[in-house]
Design a protein around this motif. Structure first.
Motif, mmCIF file in Angstrom:
data_model
loop_
_atom_site.group_PDB
_atom_site.id
_atom_site.type_symbol
_atom_site.label_atom_id
_atom_site.label_comp_id
_atom_site.label_asym_id
_atom_site.label_seq_id
_atom_site.Cartn_x
_atom_site.Cartn_y
_atom_site.Cartn_z
ATOM 1 N N ASN A 136 -15.315 47.886 0.752
ATOM 2 C CA ASN A 136 -15.944 48.992 1.473
ATOM 3 C C ASN A 136 -15.128 50.277 1.368
ATOM 4 N N ILE A 137 -13.811 50.170 1.513
ATOM 5 C CA ILE A 137 -12.941 51.353 1.441
ATOM 6 C C ILE A 137 -13.037 51.998 0.062
ATOM 7 N N PHE A 138 -12.966 51.199 -0.986
ATOM 8 C CA PHE A 138 -12.973 51.750 -2.345
ATOM 9 C C PHE A 138 -14.331 52.335 -2.727
ATOM 10 N N ASN A 139 -15.381 51.931 -2.018
ATOM 11 C CA ASN A 139 -16.723 52.466 -2.258
ATOM 12 C C ASN A 139 -16.985 53.742 -1.448
ATOM 13 N N ALA A 140 -16.188 53.986 -0.422
ATOM 14 C CA ALA A 140 -16.381 55.148 0.454
ATOM 15 C C ALA A 140 -15.795 56.410 -0.174
ATOM 16 N N ASP A 141 -16.306 57.553 0.257
ATOM 17 C CA ASP A 141 -15.747 58.826 -0.190
ATOM 18 C C ASP A 141 -14.452 59.150 0.569
ATOM 19 N N ILE A 143 -7.060 48.160 14.910
ATOM 20 C CA ILE A 143 -7.379 49.243 13.985
ATOM 21 C C ILE A 143 -8.884 49.234 13.734
ATOM 22 N N LEU A 144 -9.479 50.408 13.830
ATOM 23 C CA LEU A 144 -10.885 50.610 13.496
ATOM 24 C C LEU A 144 -10.934 51.501 12.268
ATOM 25 N N ILE A 145 -11.616 51.062 11.238
ATOM 26 C CA ILE A 145 -11.737 51.855 10.011
ATOM 27 C C ILE A 145 -13.210 52.165 9.785
ATOM 28 N N THR A 146 -13.502 53.458 9.642
ATOM 29 C CA THR A 146 -14.870 53.891 9.383
ATOM 30 C C THR A 146 -14.946 54.450 7.975
ATOM 31 N N CYS A 147 -15.801 53.867 7.170
ATOM 32 C CA CYS A 147 -16.033 54.333 5.808
ATOM 33 C C CYS A 147 -17.087 55.432 5.855
ATOM 34 N N GLN A 148 -16.729 56.600 5.294
ATOM 35 C CA GLN A 148 -17.578 57.800 5.355
ATOM 36 C C GLN A 148 -18.053 58.157 3.949
ATOM 37 N N TYR A 149 -19.188 58.851 3.892
ATOM 38 C CA TYR A 149 -19.789 59.211 2.614
ATOM 39 C C TYR A 149 -20.204 60.683 2.607
ATOM 40 N N ASP A 150 -20.081 61.317 1.440
ATOM 41 C CA ASP A 150 -20.528 62.698 1.287
ATOM 42 C C ASP A 150 -22.047 62.788 1.315
ATOM 43 N N GLU A 151 -22.727 61.792 0.781
ATOM 44 C CA GLU A 151 -24.189 61.778 0.785
ATOM 45 C C GLU A 151 -24.699 61.476 2.178
ATOM 46 N N LYS A 175 -26.281 58.034 3.020
ATOM 47 C CA LYS A 175 -25.464 56.833 3.190
ATOM 48 C C LYS A 175 -24.901 56.812 4.611
ATOM 49 N N GLU A 176 -25.074 55.686 5.276
ATOM 50 C CA GLU A 176 -24.630 55.559 6.657
ATOM 51 C C GLU A 176 -23.178 55.087 6.721
#
Length: 128
Positions: free
Chosen positions: A33-38, A103-111, A114-115
């Motif tokens: 998930n991390i490597f797919n996120a922006d 730890i809470l990690i939120t994967c974010q996207y420029d598009e 994408k949620e």
């Protein structure tokens, strides 16, 4: 409760203790998930500011593309919530008692289509 995937953490208030097998499995899923996120944002709940900063530094050590500066200027008393944004490099910490630990990690996207997805709470020492 058995922890087999990241979704199993969703309803927890504090990070569970995990076996080596569980840690490995969750890290593999998280990294995909991390490597797919922006970019990612990181929230850390800890009993002290030093412990939260150590957990953040362990993430940066494991993933060299995730860096934060000015950590020496951070300070809050008692239980804390630390928030770090990979895109801006900003890190803030505030006192907040009554939280669990993790730890809470939120994967974010420029598009915009994408949620973003938040994963955790993960153990503070997961990335060491």
């Amino acid at each position: 409760m058995e922890i087999n995937s990241l979704v199993d953490l969703n309803n927890l208030r504090t990070a569970p203790q995990l076996s080596d097998r569980q840690e490995k499995k969750l890290l593999e899923e998280l990294e995909a998930n991390i490597f797919n996120a922006d970019w990612i944002t990181i929230g850390i709940m800890a009993l002290s500011d030093n412990r939260a900063i150590e957990a953040l530094q362990s993430i940066s050590e494991k993933y060299p593309s995730i860096k934060f500066g000015n950590l020496g200027s951070l300070h809050a008393d008692g239980g804390v919530f630390l928030k770090a944004n990979q895109k801006t490099g900003n890190v803030f910490v505030r006192s907040e008692n009554g939280l669990g630990e993790g730890i809470l990690i939120t994967c974010q996207y420029d598009e915009i289509t994408k949620e973003s997805n938040t994963f955790g709470p993960l153990p503070l020492d997961l990335f060491t």
